[in-house]
Design a protein around this motif. Sequence first.
Motif, PDB file in Angstrom:
ATOM      1  N   SER A 102       0.834  -1.212   0.000  1.00 57.48           N
ATOM      2  CA  SER A 102       0.000   0.000   0.000  1.00 57.48           C
ATOM      3  C   SER A 102       0.863   1.254   0.000  1.00 57.48           C
ATOM      4  O   SER A 102       0.465   2.285  -0.553  1.00 57.48           O
TER       5      SER A 102
ATOM      6  N   GLU B  28       1.856   1.820  -3.611  1.00 53.67           N
ATOM      7  CA  GLU B  28       0.731   2.373  -4.376  1.00 53.67           C
ATOM      8  C   GLU B  28       0.537   3.856  -4.073  1.00 53.67           C
ATOM      9  O   GLU B  28       0.291   4.657  -4.981  1.00 53.67           O
ATOM     10  N   GLN B  29       0.680   4.208  -2.812  1.00 52.50           N
ATOM     11  CA  GLN B  29       0.534   5.616  -2.434  1.00 52.50           C
ATOM     12  C   GLN B  29       1.670   6.457  -3.026  1.00 52.50           C
ATOM     13  O   GLN B  29       1.430   7.553  -3.536  1.00 52.50           O
TER      14      GLN B  29
ATOM     15  N   GLN C   6      -7.777  -6.671   1.425  1.00 52.33           N
ATOM     16  CA  GLN C   6      -6.899  -5.532   1.164  1.00 52.33           C
ATOM     17  C   GLN C   6      -7.121  -4.429   2.189  1.00 52.33           C
ATOM     18  O   GLN C   6      -6.190  -3.773   2.639  1.00 52.33           O
ATOM     19  N   GLN C   7      -8.410  -4.221   2.573  1.00 49.41           N
ATOM     20  CA  GLN C   7      -8.690  -3.197   3.576  1.00 49.41           C
ATOM     21  C   GLN C   7      -8.048  -3.548   4.906  1.00 49.41           C
ATOM     22  O   GLN C   7      -7.500  -2.693   5.602  1.00 49.41           O
TER      23      GLN C   7
ATOM     24  N   GLN D  21      -4.208  -2.964   4.592  1.00 50.77           N
ATOM     25  CA  GLN D  21      -3.807  -1.567   4.563  1.00 50.77           C
ATOM     26  C   GLN D  21      -3.921  -0.915   5.932  1.00 50.77           C
ATOM     27  O   GLN D  21      -3.220   0.028   6.250  1.00 50.77           O
TER      28      GLN D  21
END
Length: 785
Positions: A298, A301-302, A333-334, A337
Amino acid sequence: MHTGPVLVVRWAHSGRWLASGSDDEIVMIWDLDPNSRGKVWGSDEVNVEGWKPLKRLPGHESDVTDVAWAPGDRYLASVGLDSQVIIWCGYTLERLKKLDQHQGFVKGVCWDPVGEFLATQSDDRSVKIWRTTDWSLEAEVTKPFEDSPGSTFFRRLSWSPDGAHITASNATNNKGFVFIAAVITRNSWTSEISLVGHENTVEVAAYNPHIFLRNMNEKVSTSNICSVVALGADDRSVSIWQTKSARPLIVAKEVFERQIMDLSWSWDGLTLYAASSDGTIAVFNFDPEEMEGIAPHSVQEQYLTKFGFTPAPIPEGYSHVSTKESSQLSSSQQQSQSSDFSQANGGGERINVLVAKRSNKKRANLTNQSSIIPSASTSALVNGITSGSTDPIPRRKHSLNSFPPPSEQPFDAPEGWSRHADVSMDLDVPIDSLDTPASPIQGRSGKRKASVLDLPDDGKQVKARTLGGDRARDHVAVKEITHHTVMRGETVGAGCGGQTGLSLPVPPLLTVLSAEVEGSDEILEARNPEDDAGPTEVMFIAGKQTQWLDYLSSPAINVKATPSFCAVATLDGSVNIYSYTGRRFMPSFALGAPAAFMEATKHALLIITTTGQLYSWNIKKQSSFFSPPSVAPLLPSPNHTITAVSIRSNGAPVINCSNGVVYSYDPALLTWIKLSERWWSEGSDAWQSRSRNSTNQSGNRGIMFCVEGSISGISDESLSDKVRPTWWSTALTLGHLEMRLNATRLLDSPQEYKQALLLYAKKIADENFRAKAEELIKELYGPIY
């Protein structure tokens, strides 16, 4: 299904599809089949998962050497020896574009993690960068590859997960004399940074899929991130580098028997897989503490959103996951993250065999004086000895180019390697200190390379010391020693019989015995005193210089040397094994009787004692291939003798007897078997002197060719006039080929097995023996599940 060797496999990022490329010119897409688990067809192995062919992607006109999935699986790129780059839709699997601007074999491809660019590397000595918006050429990089060799099978390159660099393989410095991996910087597309140290061509580069943080307490920014990249080379070693350091984190040397062809990281970034052309795979497993600063996906991705690139939309109605899987994936995924960094690294893959693993000890920082840091030696690592901590390096701030600038890199040529000095390892492969000099016989020259450890304070190179190296080689006449005082445990003349009463002669006692190392000028030499006035002297000589020496209490009767080890057998029944530095890395064997025969090849050593006991050892693994059998069953008559002995690299002995039969030992059957015998020459059409293909066979001589040649003898013309039964020739030809099939399997000679199988299949087809043909096909297919 592929109809040729598979050269590359790559998972889609979704994990749902698998792409493979082969020399059958086809790219194959495989889909997970939940219902096809079970045993592997033709064996007892069990498939944990089942994969079925989804679609064939024809389009290349030669071997497919590499494939790569774009971020989000939007595209699939394939390259091959037809000099073409083909772009496929990652969802519809339709061909979108063919790029044909390379002028040589294309052997590597990788995607920008942002999705803005595609990079390919070719034998035309260039790396080309393509824009994904219109597939036009963005840049071409040639400088690091101007003198690169064209001998590598692949040129696999990799893009860092932060998008800042491409690390390309098969680059060189100093007009091709220094093998490097070139680091290409994004946007400027220049290569000012080199990863130096491998002693042969770098074949593959592979970045860890995770971004790493320099300081876990600071926010994610360009100055606070770095990457980890692994290199695999033709010198059979793997090195792992971190972009914030000028030195590699770790180097594993001589992991394989042949060059490294591919590298792949697990999705959690804690496991590295390496594949070699020798048919084996090595697994490197790391603890989360060793991958210090690893961040979850994550964070990547950020970070990549700062580039502001918007990829092409996914075709409407297409997805790599089902609706049910998509809902499960989004919820997982939630959860991932929302977890912290340590939780993100906790659920790694389970690895059964750890090839290289560091200890949990805290790693010391490097000092500023990198050129004079003594690295931990291999022996110190094995014994768990670590050096004290050193002064830390002042922290430097780097720009987007997160590799240290060239001025901070201490290496200009691959004279030596280096890594952190106080890292303790559990070694299954030799992981040497990077500054440790190469072994004396590495390479064809057999010369020891200079190291910073050999330099005195004034920086001048001095000659390295060796045990006995200050003594020039002298020549001694070879004579038989007839008067020797027999010591306790020694046997002279005929051997004493064992439990079977068998007694083989002891080799004559000579003043000098020597064995040459194949392919070099090194010699292992043993000298026995004529008058019992002194000990036996063992020397290892390169050219005219003594590399090392040793002394033995009993006279030597057999010596052998391979590129892997040296062996000396003595009259008291002892065997001493040496490395090429003169170290006794195995205990002395006490066999109870002198060695009548001793042979060695690669890592295998064979001894037959005077009492008829046969031993076969794997010196590399320090183990026996099988329990020692007796050769007494091969010599039923006192008139039968052993005329020649050899050993295969798999430990199988090959013993020629005076009765015209060649034997070997099958550890699976726990019995001696016949490899061949002179009997077949009387009627087999496949015998060397009778076969019409004997001329073609001689061009590819294997072990069976030598075995049958050693017992062929002189043909007896009177046998041709002898009256034979009707099926004589056919029966002997089939029997001979069936024996050859079994023998080549045991001796691990695949080419000769294939040749014998083709001759056998042709013979039973010519004779129209349908039952034999059906039975052969069933055996080749194996059981059907």
